[in-house]
Design a protein around this motif. Sequence first.
Motif, PDB file in Angstrom:
ATOM      1  N   GLY A   6      37.730  23.659 -10.755  1.00  0.00           N
ATOM      2  CA  GLY A   6      38.464  23.410  -9.470  1.00  0.00           C
ATOM      3  C   GLY A   6      37.920  22.079  -8.904  1.00  0.00           C
ATOM      4  O   GLY A   6      38.921  21.141  -8.354  1.00  0.00           O
ATOM      5  N   LEU A   7      36.832  21.776  -8.748  1.00  0.00           N
ATOM      6  CA  LEU A   7      36.323  20.488  -8.135  1.00  0.00           C
ATOM      7  C   LEU A   7      36.791  19.369  -9.026  1.00  0.00           C
ATOM      8  O   LEU A   7      37.141  18.037  -8.536  1.00  0.00           O
ATOM      9  CB  LEU A   7      34.775  20.266  -8.083  1.00  0.00           C
ATOM     10  CG  LEU A   7      34.016  19.219  -7.299  1.00  0.00           C
ATOM     11  CD1 LEU A   7      34.575  18.936  -5.938  1.00  0.00           C
ATOM     12  CD2 LEU A   7      32.754  19.447  -7.279  1.00  0.00           C
ATOM     13  N   SER A   8      36.564  19.502 -10.339  1.00  0.00           N
ATOM     14  CA  SER A   8      36.937  18.343 -11.314  1.00  0.00           C
ATOM     15  C   SER A   8      38.578  18.128 -11.157  1.00  0.00           C
ATOM     16  O   SER A   8      39.193  16.967 -11.284  1.00  0.00           O
ATOM     17  CB  SER A   8      36.591  18.493 -12.449  1.00  0.00           C
ATOM     18  OG  SER A   8      37.383  19.595 -13.365  1.00  0.00           O
ATOM     19  N   ALA A 403      42.689  23.350  -5.664  1.00  0.00           N
ATOM     20  CA  ALA A 403      42.276  23.806  -4.245  1.00  0.00           C
ATOM     21  C   ALA A 403      42.171  25.341  -4.333  1.00  0.00           C
ATOM     22  O   ALA A 403      41.395  26.148  -3.949  1.00  0.00           O
ATOM     23  CB  ALA A 403      42.895  23.270  -3.080  1.00  0.00           C
ATOM     24  N   LYS A 404      43.427  25.920  -4.890  1.00  0.00           N
ATOM     25  CA  LYS A 404      43.333  27.611  -5.129  1.00  0.00           C
ATOM     26  C   LYS A 404      42.514  27.866  -5.937  1.00  0.00           C
ATOM     27  O   LYS A 404      41.937  29.088  -5.622  1.00  0.00           O
ATOM     28  CB  LYS A 404      44.956  27.692  -5.410  1.00  0.00           C
ATOM     29  CG  LYS A 404      45.277  29.281  -5.067  1.00  0.00           C
ATOM     30  CD  LYS A 404      45.417  29.551  -3.756  1.00  0.00           C
ATOM     31  CE  LYS A 404      45.994  30.938  -3.409  1.00  0.00           C
ATOM     32  NZ  LYS A 404      46.131  31.201  -2.053  1.00  0.00           N
ATOM     33  N   THR A 405      42.263  27.231  -6.939  1.00  0.00           N
ATOM     34  CA  THR A 405      41.233  27.802  -7.781  1.00  0.00           C
ATOM     35  C   THR A 405      39.731  28.095  -7.079  1.00  0.00           C
ATOM     36  O   THR A 405      39.038  29.021  -7.361  1.00  0.00           O
ATOM     37  CB  THR A 405      40.846  27.041  -9.166  1.00  0.00           C
ATOM     38  OG1 THR A 405      40.496  25.519  -8.940  1.00  0.00           O
ATOM     39  CG2 THR A 405      42.312  27.053  -9.774  1.00  0.00           C
ATOM     40  N   ILE A 406      39.328  26.871  -6.166  1.00  0.00           N
ATOM     41  CA  ILE A 406      38.069  27.208  -5.622  1.00  0.00           C
ATOM     42  C   ILE A 406      38.331  27.962  -4.569  1.00  0.00           C
ATOM     43  O   ILE A 406      37.339  29.055  -4.379  1.00  0.00           O
ATOM     44  CB  ILE A 406      37.886  25.638  -4.906  1.00  0.00           C
ATOM     45  CG1 ILE A 406      37.693  24.665  -5.931  1.00  0.00           C
ATOM     46  CG2 ILE A 406      36.818  25.687  -3.914  1.00  0.00           C
ATOM     47  CD1 ILE A 406      37.695  23.220  -5.255  1.00  0.00           C
ATOM     48  N   GLU A 407      39.498  28.401  -3.736  1.00  0.00           N
ATOM     49  CA  GLU A 407      39.661  29.270  -2.926  1.00  0.00           C
ATOM     50  C   GLU A 407      39.381  30.588  -3.465  1.00  0.00           C
ATOM     51  O   GLU A 407      38.631  31.633  -2.842  1.00  0.00           O
ATOM     52  CB  GLU A 407      40.921  29.349  -2.175  1.00  0.00           C
ATOM     53  CG  GLU A 407      41.263  30.335  -1.277  1.00  0.00           C
ATOM     54  CD  GLU A 407      42.533  30.329  -0.546  1.00  0.00           C
ATOM     55  OE1 GLU A 407      43.054  31.307  -0.015  1.00  0.00           O
ATOM     56  OE2 GLU A 407      43.416  29.244  -0.813  1.00  0.00           O
ATOM     57  N   THR A 408      40.016  30.899  -4.642  1.00  0.00           N
ATOM     58  CA  THR A 408      40.002  32.238  -5.363  1.00  0.00           C
ATOM     59  C   THR A 408      38.215  32.518  -5.885  1.00  0.00           C
ATOM     60  O   THR A 408      37.850  33.684  -5.843  1.00  0.00           O
ATOM     61  CB  THR A 408      40.671  32.070  -6.798  1.00  0.00           C
ATOM     62  OG1 THR A 408      42.133  31.996  -6.459  1.00  0.00           O
ATOM     63  CG2 THR A 408      40.339  33.540  -7.556  1.00  0.00           C
ATOM     64  N   GLN A 409      37.748  31.222  -6.361  1.00  0.00           N
ATOM     65  CA  GLN A 409      36.385  31.582  -6.814  1.00  0.00           C
ATOM     66  C   GLN A 409      35.293  31.926  -5.423  1.00  0.00           C
ATOM     67  O   GLN A 409      34.652  32.860  -5.733  1.00  0.00           O
ATOM     68  CB  GLN A 409      35.782  30.237  -7.264  1.00  0.00           C
ATOM     69  CG  GLN A 409      34.295  30.374  -7.703  1.00  0.00           C
ATOM     70  CD  GLN A 409      34.094  31.458  -8.753  1.00  0.00           C
ATOM     71  OE1 GLN A 409      34.844  31.549  -9.645  1.00  0.00           O
ATOM     72  NE2 GLN A 409      32.920  31.619  -8.938  1.00  0.00           N
ATOM     73  N   ASP A 410      35.797  31.452  -4.386  1.00  0.00           N
ATOM     74  CA  ASP A 410      34.991  31.562  -3.043  1.00  0.00           C
ATOM     75  C   ASP A 410      35.470  33.192  -2.745  1.00  0.00           C
ATOM     76  O   ASP A 410      34.617  33.787  -2.334  1.00  0.00           O
ATOM     77  CB  ASP A 410      35.623  30.939  -1.976  1.00  0.00           C
ATOM     78  CG  ASP A 410      34.972  31.327  -0.634  1.00  0.00           C
ATOM     79  OD1 ASP A 410      33.775  31.120  -0.629  1.00  0.00           O
ATOM     80  OD2 ASP A 410      35.839  31.747   0.265  1.00  0.00           O
ATOM     81  N   THR A 411      36.575  33.732  -2.783  1.00  0.00           N
ATOM     82  CA  THR A 411      36.920  34.983  -2.730  1.00  0.00           C
ATOM     83  C   THR A 411      36.114  36.140  -3.344  1.00  0.00           C
ATOM     84  O   THR A 411      35.437  37.193  -3.247  1.00  0.00           O
ATOM     85  CB  THR A 411      38.278  35.217  -2.774  1.00  0.00           C
ATOM     86  OG1 THR A 411      39.128  34.637  -1.947  1.00  0.00           O
ATOM     87  CG2 THR A 411      38.673  36.705  -2.530  1.00  0.00           C
TER      88      THR A 411
END
Length: 419
Positions: A6-8, A403-411
């Motif tokens: 997600g960051l990349s 950004a959504k993939t980072i949010e999902t990983q955080d969840t």
Amino acid sequence: MSFQQGLSGLNTSSTNLDVIGANIANVNTVGFKQSQAQFTHVFANSLSGSGSSQVGIGAKVATIAQTFSQGNITQTNNPLDIAINGQGFFRMSDGGAISYSRDGQFRADGNGFITNSRGLNLTGYMADASGNIIASGPTNLKLSTSDLAPKPTSSYAVGVNLDSRLDLPAVATFDATNPQSYNKTTSGTVVDSLGNSHQFALFFQKTAANTWNTFATIDGKVDAAGLPIGVTLGGAASQALQFDSTGAIDPAATPFTVSIDLATINPTLGATSPLDFTLDLTSSTQFGSDFGVNALTQDGYAPGRLAGFSTTADGIIQGNYTNGQTKTIGQIVLANFFNPQGLAPAGDGRWEETADSGQPVVGTPKSGTLGALQSSAVEDANVDLTHELVKMITAQRMYQANAKTIETQDTVLQTLVNL
């Protein structure tokens, strides 16, 4: 899933938006070439090699590639606005440091050099005093503001029709002041070495069937008997012209040399004396029709000042002078590269040579693969605004998706911590 992908994705999407924004911002920049962000995927290194089931760890920007396609050409009112239609770059010099540009908005500085808005010099080949291009090596082009030196007459050609129906003059002895001593006359202008104009008059006197005598005066100067002063035709006071039965002139009688003793005409003039030039009557005829002058040319001209200039498709810069003459001032050169995408952007619409671009191939416009020039015109940016706006919307969605993939990983991590 990790944060790496997600960051990349955010980084590459952000860069993509930057590139698109730069394209849109330069949509009105003359000679601008749009860029495109190109991406590639990233895999983690493994000592055991990359298996067929290896998951990538994201994306990265491979390069920012420029597109050197042709932009639209727009007409302007500035004669020093020049557009390139085809391949090639203007060769610009900044104190000897060479760069390349497609921005053809030029002007003349206080010393007459052709420069761009940043003061960089446009380079090309200069011409010598006779207007011949000296292609020894590109140099800074300069518009010469000095007067165009006069050129004395060296050739005078006139074509007349002498009416074969005319009778012999009533007075047999020629007298320039007595119209009864000749049949017809015509006049024109000749120029001396200082650019002074002189009235050159020709008189035609019929002496027999198909035979005429030609006399001449300069500035109307005659002696008390009406004979010309300071003018000889073919080394004599007059020149005989012979025609055949078809009205054609005997080629042995023309052309001949006219010699004018300017020191006798005007001792204070100071021009080179005598003024010698060739008088060509080859196109003259003797038909049974009214006298008429069909052609009259001479190659001398007075001095002139630079009144304007123009640029041809092959880069020749021609000065237009107040005396109606034109003179070649110089010639613009263009440069091309084997790999233009290897050029390094230097800002202000310029690029610099690199090892990836290859050596510049310098030549005149319309030669080899180099394009043609169009004066009083500029090349617009090659940015398709509609296409860029659509790309911007897509890039925005990609940013949101990463950004959504980072949010999902955080969840996912939060759920794991709460166990």
